[in-house]
Design a protein around this motif. Structure first.
Motif, PDB file in Angstrom:
ATOM      1  N   TRP A  49       0.823  -1.216   0.000  1.00 44.29           N
ATOM      2  CA  TRP A  49       0.000   0.000   0.000  1.00 44.29           C
ATOM      3  C   TRP A  49       0.848   1.253   0.000  1.00 44.29           C
ATOM      4  CZ3 TRP A  49      -4.951  -0.372  -1.081  1.00 44.29           C
ATOM      5  CH2 TRP A  49      -5.595  -1.592  -0.855  1.00 44.29           C
ATOM      6  N   GLN A  50       0.378   2.258  -0.722  1.00 43.61           N
ATOM      7  CA  GLN A  50       1.010   3.583  -0.762  1.00 43.61           C
ATOM      8  C   GLN A  50      -0.074   4.582  -0.372  1.00 43.61           C
ATOM      9  OE1 GLN A  50       2.004   3.219  -4.855  1.00 43.61           O
ATOM     10  NE2 GLN A  50       3.306   1.448  -4.432  1.00 43.61           N
ATOM     11  N   LEU A  51      -0.082   4.927   0.917  1.00 41.19           N
ATOM     12  CA  LEU A  51      -1.185   5.690   1.494  1.00 41.19           C
ATOM     13  C   LEU A  51      -0.729   7.070   1.939  1.00 41.19           C
ATOM     14  CD1 LEU A  51      -2.653   2.824   3.719  1.00 41.19           C
ATOM     15  CD2 LEU A  51      -3.452   3.552   1.458  1.00 41.19           C
ATOM     16  N   PRO A  52      -1.654   8.014   2.041  1.00 42.95           N
ATOM     17  CA  PRO A  52      -1.295   9.336   2.568  1.00 42.95           C
ATOM     18  C   PRO A  52      -0.795   9.231   4.013  1.00 42.95           C
ATOM     19  CG  PRO A  52      -3.446   9.376   1.489  1.00 42.95           C
ATOM     20  CD  PRO A  52      -3.057   7.939   1.603  1.00 42.95           C
ATOM     21  N   GLU A  53      -0.098  10.220   4.453  1.00 45.35           N
ATOM     22  CA  GLU A  53       0.466  10.233   5.801  1.00 45.35           C
ATOM     23  C   GLU A  53      -0.631  10.035   6.850  1.00 45.35           C
ATOM     24  OE1 GLU A  53       3.263  13.106   8.647  1.00 45.35           O
ATOM     25  OE2 GLU A  53       2.716  13.716   6.617  1.00 45.35           O
ATOM     26  N   GLY A  54      -0.353   9.149   7.794  1.00 49.15           N
ATOM     27  CA  GLY A  54      -1.284   8.902   8.884  1.00 49.15           C
ATOM     28  C   GLY A  54      -2.273   7.793   8.620  1.00 49.15           C
ATOM     29  N   PHE A  55      -2.403   7.332   7.382  1.00 50.35           N
ATOM     30  CA  PHE A  55      -3.310   6.234   7.054  1.00 50.35           C
ATOM     31  C   PHE A  55      -2.645   4.891   7.387  1.00 50.35           C
ATOM     32  CE2 PHE A  55      -5.404   9.574   4.942  1.00 50.35           C
ATOM     33  CZ  PHE A  55      -6.640   9.164   4.476  1.00 50.35           C
ATOM     34  N   LYS A  56      -3.439   3.928   7.829  1.00 51.81           N
ATOM     35  CA  LYS A  56      -2.924   2.602   8.155  1.00 51.81           C
ATOM     36  C   LYS A  56      -3.752   1.533   7.443  1.00 51.81           C
ATOM     37  CE  LYS A  56      -1.118   3.887  12.701  1.00 51.81           C
ATOM     38  NZ  LYS A  56      -1.159   3.608  14.165  1.00 51.81           N
ATOM     39  N   ALA A  57      -3.066   0.517   6.915  1.00 51.84           N
ATOM     40  CA  ALA A  57      -3.730  -0.596   6.226  1.00 51.84           C
ATOM     41  C   ALA A  57      -3.619  -1.850   7.074  1.00 51.84           C
ATOM     42  CB  ALA A  57      -3.090  -0.830   4.864  1.00 51.84           C
ATOM     43  N   GLY A  58      -4.726  -2.569   7.216  1.00 50.38           N
ATOM     44  CA  GLY A  58      -4.723  -3.843   7.911  1.00 50.38           C
ATOM     45  C   GLY A  58      -4.247  -4.963   6.998  1.00 50.38           C
ATOM     46  N   PRO A  59      -4.296  -6.207   7.472  1.00 48.96           N
ATOM     47  CA  PRO A  59      -3.877  -7.349   6.643  1.00 48.96           C
ATOM     48  C   PRO A  59      -4.904  -7.663   5.562  1.00 48.96           C
ATOM     49  CG  PRO A  59      -4.773  -8.114   8.720  1.00 48.96           C
ATOM     50  CD  PRO A  59      -4.722  -6.622   8.832  1.00 48.96           C
ATOM     51  N   ILE A  60      -4.475  -8.400   4.558  1.00 49.30           N
ATOM     52  CA  ILE A  60      -5.401  -8.875   3.535  1.00 49.30           C
ATOM     53  C   ILE A  60      -6.418  -9.815   4.181  1.00 49.30           C
ATOM     54  CG2 ILE A  60      -5.633 -10.277   1.445  1.00 49.30           C
ATOM     55  CD1 ILE A  60      -2.875  -9.355   0.602  1.00 49.30           C
ATOM     56  N   GLN A  61      -7.683  -9.646   3.834  1.00 46.30           N
ATOM     57  CA  GLN A  61      -8.740 -10.560   4.261  1.00 46.30           C
ATOM     58  C   GLN A  61      -8.994 -11.533   3.104  1.00 46.30           C
ATOM     59  OE1 GLN A  61     -12.107  -8.240   5.724  1.00 46.30           O
ATOM     60  NE2 GLN A  61     -10.703  -6.648   6.455  1.00 46.30           N
ATOM     61  N   TRP A  62      -8.604 -12.784   3.316  1.00 45.94           N
ATOM     62  CA  TRP A  62      -8.605 -13.775   2.234  1.00 45.94           C
ATOM     63  C   TRP A  62      -9.915 -14.551   2.205  1.00 45.94           C
ATOM     64  CZ3 TRP A  62      -4.346 -14.076  -0.978  1.00 45.94           C
ATOM     65  CH2 TRP A  62      -3.167 -13.456  -0.534  1.00 45.94           C
ATOM     66  N   PRO A  63     -10.662 -14.513   1.101  1.00 43.94           N
ATOM     67  CA  PRO A  63     -11.839 -15.380   0.982  1.00 43.94           C
ATOM     68  C   PRO A  63     -11.424 -16.848   1.000  1.00 43.94           C
ATOM     69  CG  PRO A  63     -11.821 -13.686  -0.730  1.00 43.94           C
ATOM     70  CD  PRO A  63     -10.476 -13.651  -0.079  1.00 43.94           C
ATOM     71  N   VAL A  64     -12.361 -17.706   1.393  1.00 49.38           N
ATOM     72  CA  VAL A  64     -12.094 -19.139   1.349  1.00 49.38           C
ATOM     73  C   VAL A  64     -11.746 -19.531  -0.091  1.00 49.38           C
ATOM     74  CG1 VAL A  64     -13.118 -21.426   1.633  1.00 49.38           C
ATOM     75  CG2 VAL A  64     -13.611 -19.615   3.296  1.00 49.38           C
ATOM     76  N   PRO A  65     -10.646 -20.275  -0.280  1.00 44.31           N
ATOM     77  CA  PRO A  65     -10.198 -20.579  -1.651  1.00 44.31           C
ATOM     78  C   PRO A  65     -10.877 -21.810  -2.223  1.00 44.31           C
ATOM     79  CG  PRO A  65      -8.655 -21.505  -0.098  1.00 44.31           C
ATOM     80  CD  PRO A  65      -9.717 -20.806   0.727  1.00 44.31           C
ATOM     81  N   GLU A  66     -10.482 -22.141  -3.433  1.00 46.27           N
ATOM     82  CA  GLU A  66     -10.835 -23.405  -4.068  1.00 46.27           C
ATOM     83  C   GLU A  66      -9.631 -24.334  -4.004  1.00 46.27           C
ATOM     84  OE1 GLU A  66     -12.535 -22.919  -8.060  1.00 46.27           O
ATOM     85  OE2 GLU A  66     -12.562 -20.773  -7.650  1.00 46.27           O
TER      86      GLU A  66
END
Length: 252
Positions: free
Chosen positions: A85-102
């Protein structure tokens, strides 16, 4: 009538090694032999960013027919998709939320875990409590591996613009809710749902039992053929190797 359900799942020892050889082709712009293998874009569940209020951004990957990308544990071969992620200052990204796979089975008894057709990988973004007015740009570099008979690495630099507004409106509700519904769910302690782990020599045996549960109510199935199929998706800690799970028939 079904009053109980038991399944034993066997995973090979973490000490066992599985060597898989697969071919990787380098292609420009994710195009191979004139076919665009993956289309990537970002979408958000909101039209605007409010100070301190989390929102969700999804990386959408649309794969060409018969091609697949990978889950967070890819299986015998492959690599999971990564988002930087390339976010503006002060923004925070959580982990990827992975759908159940095949579960994807390829010639040579190769088992992978991934996605065909389309997948949206959701991430929660939290803006700072103090946010200057004006438009906000959310950007990310996505890297993936897409495979069929061979594998082709791909990447894209993506961005979307959201306005700054204290009263944002919902957006992309249908597709975001579709993939939220596909996320793994925590077990409800109120359910009569038992899991027992045992080690038999070099095998890990997992026994799952359900009785008088709303998950599988006794009157839900008239025959064994109507019982929903169970799958087992291993998620080992690196650098463990996992063999192929075997699912035994449920008890009646």
């Amino acid at each position: 009538m079904f009053t109980s359900r038991k399944t034993r799942l066997f995973a090979a020892s973490l000490l066992s090694l599985l060597v898989v050889v697969f071919y990787v082709v380098i292609a420009d712009a994710q195009t191979y032999k004139g076919t665009e293998l993956v289309k990537a874009d970002l979408l958000a569940d909101t039209t605007a960013v409010a100070p301190g209020k989390p929102f969700t951004v999804g990386l959408r990957l649309k794969m060409a027919p018969h091609w697949h990308t990978y889950w967070q544990y890819s299986g015998d071969a492959g690599l999971p998709t990564k988002i930087t992620w390339q976010l503006p200052e002060g923004f925070k990204a959580g982990p990827i939320q992975w759908p159940v796979p095949e579960k994807i089975v390829s010639p040579g008894d190769i088992i992978n875990y991934g996605y065909n057709g389309e997948v949206v990988l959701l991430t929660e973004i939290t803006p700072p409590a103090q946010l200057p007015p004006g438009e906000v740009t959310v950007a990310a570099k996505a890297d993936w591996l897409v495979c069929e008979a061979l594998c082709v690495p791909g990447s894209a630099n993506l961005s979307l613009k959201l306005s700054g507004d204290s009263t944002p409106a919902a957006a992309n509700a249908e597709i975001v809710e579709k993939y939220r519904a596909l996320l793994p769910k925590q077990h409800d302690p109120a359910e009569n749902f038992g899991v027992r782990w045992e080690q038999e020599n070099k095998d890990l045996v997992i026994t799952i039992g359900v009785t008088k549960s709303t998950l599988f109510p006794p009157t839900a199935f008239k025959s064994k053929d109507e019982v929903p199929k169970l799958e087992f998706f291993p998620l080992p800690k690196d650098p463990a190797d996992v063999g192929h799970p075997t699912v035994l028939e449920p008890g009646v």
